[in-house]
Each structure stands twice: as structure tokens, then as C-alpha cells.
Design an enzyme around this catalytic site. Structure first.
Site, short mmCIF file in Angstrom:
data_model
loop_
_atom_site.label_atom_id
_atom_site.label_comp_id
_atom_site.label_asym_id
_atom_site.label_seq_id
_atom_site.Cartn_x
_atom_site.Cartn_y
_atom_site.Cartn_z
N LEU A 128 4.95 6.77 -34.37
CA LEU A 128 6.11 6.13 -33.74
C LEU A 128 7.05 5.57 -34.81
O LEU A 128 6.68 5.46 -35.98
CB LEU A 128 5.61 5.00 -32.83
CG LEU A 128 4.63 5.44 -31.74
CD1 LEU A 128 4.17 4.24 -30.92
CD2 LEU A 128 5.25 6.49 -30.83
N PRO A 129 8.28 5.22 -34.40
CA PRO A 129 9.27 4.81 -35.42
C PRO A 129 8.91 3.56 -36.23
O PRO A 129 8.95 3.60 -37.45
CB PRO A 129 10.55 4.58 -34.59
CG PRO A 129 10.36 5.39 -33.34
CD PRO A 129 8.89 5.37 -33.06
N THR A 161 4.93 4.50 -40.06
CA THR A 161 5.14 3.57 -41.17
C THR A 161 5.58 2.24 -40.58
O THR A 161 6.67 2.16 -39.99
CB THR A 161 6.22 4.08 -42.14
OG1 THR A 161 5.85 5.38 -42.58
CG2 THR A 161 6.37 3.15 -43.33
N LYS A 203 2.29 2.95 -48.72
CA LYS A 203 3.41 3.75 -48.21
C LYS A 203 4.76 3.10 -48.52
O LYS A 203 5.73 3.76 -48.89
CB LYS A 203 3.22 3.94 -46.70
CG LYS A 203 4.38 4.56 -45.96
CD LYS A 203 4.61 6.00 -46.35
CE LYS A 203 5.85 6.54 -45.67
NZ LYS A 203 6.27 7.82 -46.22
N LYS A 261 14.59 0.96 -42.60
CA LYS A 261 13.45 0.15 -42.11
C LYS A 261 12.41 -0.01 -43.22
O LYS A 261 11.94 -1.11 -43.49
CB LYS A 261 12.83 0.87 -40.90
CG LYS A 261 11.49 0.30 -40.47
CD LYS A 261 10.62 1.31 -39.74
CE LYS A 261 10.34 2.56 -40.52
NZ LYS A 261 9.21 3.36 -40.15
P1 NAD Z 1 11.37 10.34 -34.87
O1 NAD Z 1 12.39 9.32 -34.49
O2 NAD Z 1 11.78 11.75 -35.08
O3 NAD Z 1 10.18 10.35 -33.78
C1 NAD Z 1 9.63 9.21 -33.19
C2 NAD Z 1 9.25 9.59 -31.76
O4 NAD Z 1 8.55 8.50 -31.15
C3 NAD Z 1 10.47 9.88 -30.88
O5 NAD Z 1 10.35 11.17 -30.33
C4 NAD Z 1 10.40 8.78 -29.80
O6 NAD Z 1 10.85 9.21 -28.52
C5 NAD Z 1 8.91 8.48 -29.79
N1 NAD Z 1 8.54 7.18 -29.23
C6 NAD Z 1 9.03 5.96 -29.52
N2 NAD Z 1 8.36 5.00 -28.81
C7 NAD Z 1 7.43 5.65 -28.08
C8 NAD Z 1 6.42 5.22 -27.16
N3 NAD Z 1 6.24 3.94 -26.87
N4 NAD Z 1 5.64 6.16 -26.58
C9 NAD Z 1 5.82 7.48 -26.87
N5 NAD Z 1 6.75 7.95 -27.73
C10 NAD Z 1 7.54 7.05 -28.33
O7 NAD Z 1 10.66 9.75 -36.17
P2 NAD Z 1 9.83 10.58 -37.27
O8 NAD Z 1 10.76 11.07 -38.32
O9 NAD Z 1 8.90 11.49 -36.58
O10 NAD Z 1 9.01 9.36 -37.94
C11 NAD Z 1 7.89 8.77 -37.29
C12 NAD Z 1 7.26 7.79 -38.27
O11 NAD Z 1 6.86 8.49 -39.46
C13 NAD Z 1 8.20 6.66 -38.74
O12 NAD Z 1 7.47 5.48 -38.87
C14 NAD Z 1 8.69 7.16 -40.10
O13 NAD Z 1 9.07 6.09 -40.94
C15 NAD Z 1 7.47 7.90 -40.60
N6 NAD Z 1 7.72 9.00 -41.57
C16 NAD Z 1 8.73 9.90 -41.36
C17 NAD Z 1 8.92 10.94 -42.27
C18 NAD Z 1 10.02 11.97 -42.09
O14 NAD Z 1 10.27 12.73 -43.04
N7 NAD Z 1 10.65 12.05 -40.94
C19 NAD Z 1 8.08 11.05 -43.39
C20 NAD Z 1 7.04 10.14 -43.55
C21 NAD Z 1 6.87 9.11 -42.63
#
Ligand code: NAD
Length: 296
Positions: free
Chosen positions: A64-65, A97, A172, A247
Site C-alpha cells: 500500500l502507499p 514503505t 529502506k 513521502k
Molecule cells: P501505487 O500507488 O501504484 O499502488 C498502491 C495501490 O494501493 C493502489 O492501487 C491503491 O488503490 C491501493 N490501495 C490503497 N489503499 C488500499 C486499501 N486500503 N486496500 C486495498 N488497496 C489499497 O503505489 P506503488 O508504486 O505500487 O507503491 C506501493 C508501495 O511500495 C509504496 O509504499 C511505495 O513507496 C513502495 N515502493 C514503490 C516502488 C516503485 O518503484 N513504485 C519501489 C519500491 C517501493
């Protein structure tokens, strides 16, 4: 193994698919209908709520975000959290994260219900999520990590035990503070060279093989057209959002303040991504920060 996967965004979607392709029985859920439809199209079984997705699951994985989403999912927010519903012995793996303090709060609440819980944030970007080559930084007990290992190995290549609950998040945040800073430095160097008449591909290759070589130049070049697979070459869509980097840099500043650590470049980087986000670029990949230093 029966797995419930919650959060099917840029990272969670491909991670859940890798578990599914690896022969696990995965049920998935996301609040976004689009995300659910996309993954259903790839053959993943989709549930209609978080409560339903965890029914019968032995392992719950979330991606999740931010902290508030994870705390409200597991601990509740005007409604009982998922931890109230999971039987003792379930393993919770949160890959989001979030603040180390939030990870510890969830882990403590889980422990009080005999639910195993680890924080396992990842590095490697969407490319690593798709290829199944992520790095996991795990906080929690060694025995819970060993239980999770076969699943983490289906999504990643490097698995590190950072320490007790919350330690994965601390590792992280340190990594992402460095990444945020190095993306700005790489962008500055590329913009400087291009403004002085160099070809971005040529300059990128020179620096990649010289003392300035780094992960952005290897895998995530911020200049459009230099790397076909990088978000820069698809108008900075997908990838790792500027607001997510913002964030993470905020979390780094909070943990620096808590121990009186000096992080001057981390603070400056946070302010630059904040300005970039205020400019309307929050949803673009973080490598679009190069636009701050490119001549208009
Ligand atoms: P994203 O915004 O693409 O996806 C997050 C998903 O969570 C969305 O589809 C949203 O609808 C869903 N969501 C939010 N609340 C929810 C709930 N209560 N129940 C069900 N679904 C819910 O984000 P992302 O890029 O996939 O990143 C996710 C996490 O991974 C973050 O914490 C980010 O910091 C971390 N991260 C991202 C990357 C990257 O390259 N994108 C790399 C490493 C770590």
C-alpha cells in the site's frame, strides 16, 4: 499456500502475479476497480473486499502507499481492522514503505493476537517487481522471515534480515534517501552536459562507466529516449511516483530528527521533490525531477 494480496498498484500488481505464476494460490484485492480489472485480465482471482480476500488465507501480503493505509487496513479506522479477523498463526507480510514506528505498532498488535508479522519493504522499482528481482529488507523475527522466505523468493532475488520489527523500514528509508539525492545529482550532471552540447546517451554511457556510475545511470536514466524501459521514455508514467519519493524523504527527515542526525542533502532533496510535486508533477515518476534543472 493460500495467499491474500492487498494493493495491486505499480508494484503490488506484478508481485502478486509472480506469486500466482510461481504456483501459489493467490486471491487479491485493491480499492481501485481499474487495478482489479487489469489483474483479473492476467488470470488473478479478485475478491470484492479486504475482509473477503483474507478468508481462509494462511499468509496476508500488503503493498500500500503509506503508513495511514497500512495502519487503517490492519488496525482499523472507524471499523475493525483485519487483525481482528485473522486466526492466530497467520503470517502478515507488509511490503509497503511506511514509518518504522507504524510497522512496530502493527507488529505489536499482531503479536498480541499470536499473528506473525514482518515488515518487508522492497527496492528495485517496477522493473524489479515485474522481473521478480526485488531486494527485500526485512524487520521481525528470523523464524517469521524463514516462513516468508519461499514467497519472497518468488518476488525477489536478495533477502536481507535488517533486525527486529521496523528495522526493514529503517533500512529502506536510508536507501531511498540516497536514491532521491542521487537522482537529483544525476539529473543535474546530465542537464549540464546536454546544455553544453553533449548527446545524453553518450554522456550517460561515459558517466555510467566512470566514477559517477550509479543505479540511475544503470537502470533508470531520467532523460527521455536514453533507456527504452525507463519511465522517462514513457512520459514518466508508472514507475515510482514523485509523491511516494516525497513521502519517503519525509520519513527520513522524521527519523533523522528523532536521533538528531545531520541529513542536509536529504532535507534539500525533500524540498526539491516537494517543489516538483507542487508544480503538478506528484503523480509522475520521480525521475521527472530532471525537469527542475533542464532549461525550459
Ligand atoms: P501505487 O500507488 O501504484 O499502488 C498502491 C495501490 O494501493 C493502489 O492501487 C491503491 O488503490 C491501493 N490501495 C490503497 N489503499 C488500499 C486499501 N486500503 N486496500 C486495498 N488497496 C489499497 O503505489 P506503488 O508504486 O505500487 O507503491 C506501493 C508501495 O511500495 C509504496 O509504499 C511505495 O513507496 C513502495 N515502493 C514503490 C516502488 C516503485 O518503484 N513504485 C519501489 C519500491 C517501493
Amino acid at each position: 499456500m493460500k495467499i491474500a494480496f492487498i494493493g495491486l498498484g505499480n508494484m503490488g500488481g506484478p508481485m502478486a502475479l509472480n506469486l500466482h505464476k510461481g504456483g501459489q494460490e493467490v486471491a487479491a484485492f485493491d480499492l481501485s476497480e481499474d487495478a482489479c480489472k487489469r489483474l483479473a485480465g492476467e488470470g488473478l482471482r479478485i475478491a470484492d473486499s479486504a475482509d473477503n480476500v483474507v478468508r481462509g488465507a494462511e499468509v496476508v501480503i500488503s503493498m500500500l502507499p503509506a503508513s495511514q493505509h497500512v495502519e487503517s487496513l490492519y488496525l482499523g479506522n472507524g471499523r475493525p481492522g483485519l487483525l481482528n479477523q485473522l486466526p492466530a498463526g497467520t503470517l502478515v507480510i507488509d511490503c509497503s514503505t511506511i514509518a518504522a514506528a507504524s510497522a512496530r505498532k502493527v507488529a505489536e498488535a499482531a503479536a498480541s493476537r499470536q499473528i506473525a508479522c514482518i515488515d518487508a519493504p522492497v527496492s528495485g522499482g517496477t522493473g524489479g517487481a515485474i522481473a521478480g528481482t526485488l531486494t527485500f529488507m526485512v524487520g521481525g523475527s528470523m523464524s517469521d522471515l524463514e516462513r516468508a522466505r519461499p514467497l519472497l523468493e518468488k518476488m525477489g532475488q536478495n533477502i536481507f534480515h535488517a533486525g527486529s520489527a521496523g528495522a526493514g523500514q529503517t533500512a529502506k528509508i536510508c536507501n531511498n534517501m540516497l536514491l532521491g539525492i542521487l537522482m537529483i545529482g544525476t539529473s543535474e550532471a546530465l542537464a549540464l552536459g546536454v546544455a553544453n552540447g553533449l548527446e545524453p546517451k553518450v554522456l550517460s554511457e561515459i558517466m555510467r562507466r566512470s566514477s559517477g556510475g550509479n543505479w540511475a545511470l544503470e537502470k533508470y536514466n531520467p532523460v527521455p529516449g536514453v533507456m527504452e524501459a525507463a519511465p522517462a521514455s514513457r512520459s514518466y508514467a508508472g514507475g515510482f511516483g514523485t509523491d511516494l519519493m516525497l513521502k519517503d524523504l519525509g520519513l527520513a527527515q522524521e527519523s533523522a530528527a528523532a536521533v538528531r542526525a545531520a541529513t542536509p542533502l536529504g532535507g534539500l532533496a525533500r524540498n526539491l521533490y516537494a517543489a516538483h510535486s507542487l508544480d503538478g508533477s506528484g503523480a509522475l515518476d520521480f525521475s521527472s525531477v530532471i525537469r527542475l534543472v533542464q532549461p525550459k
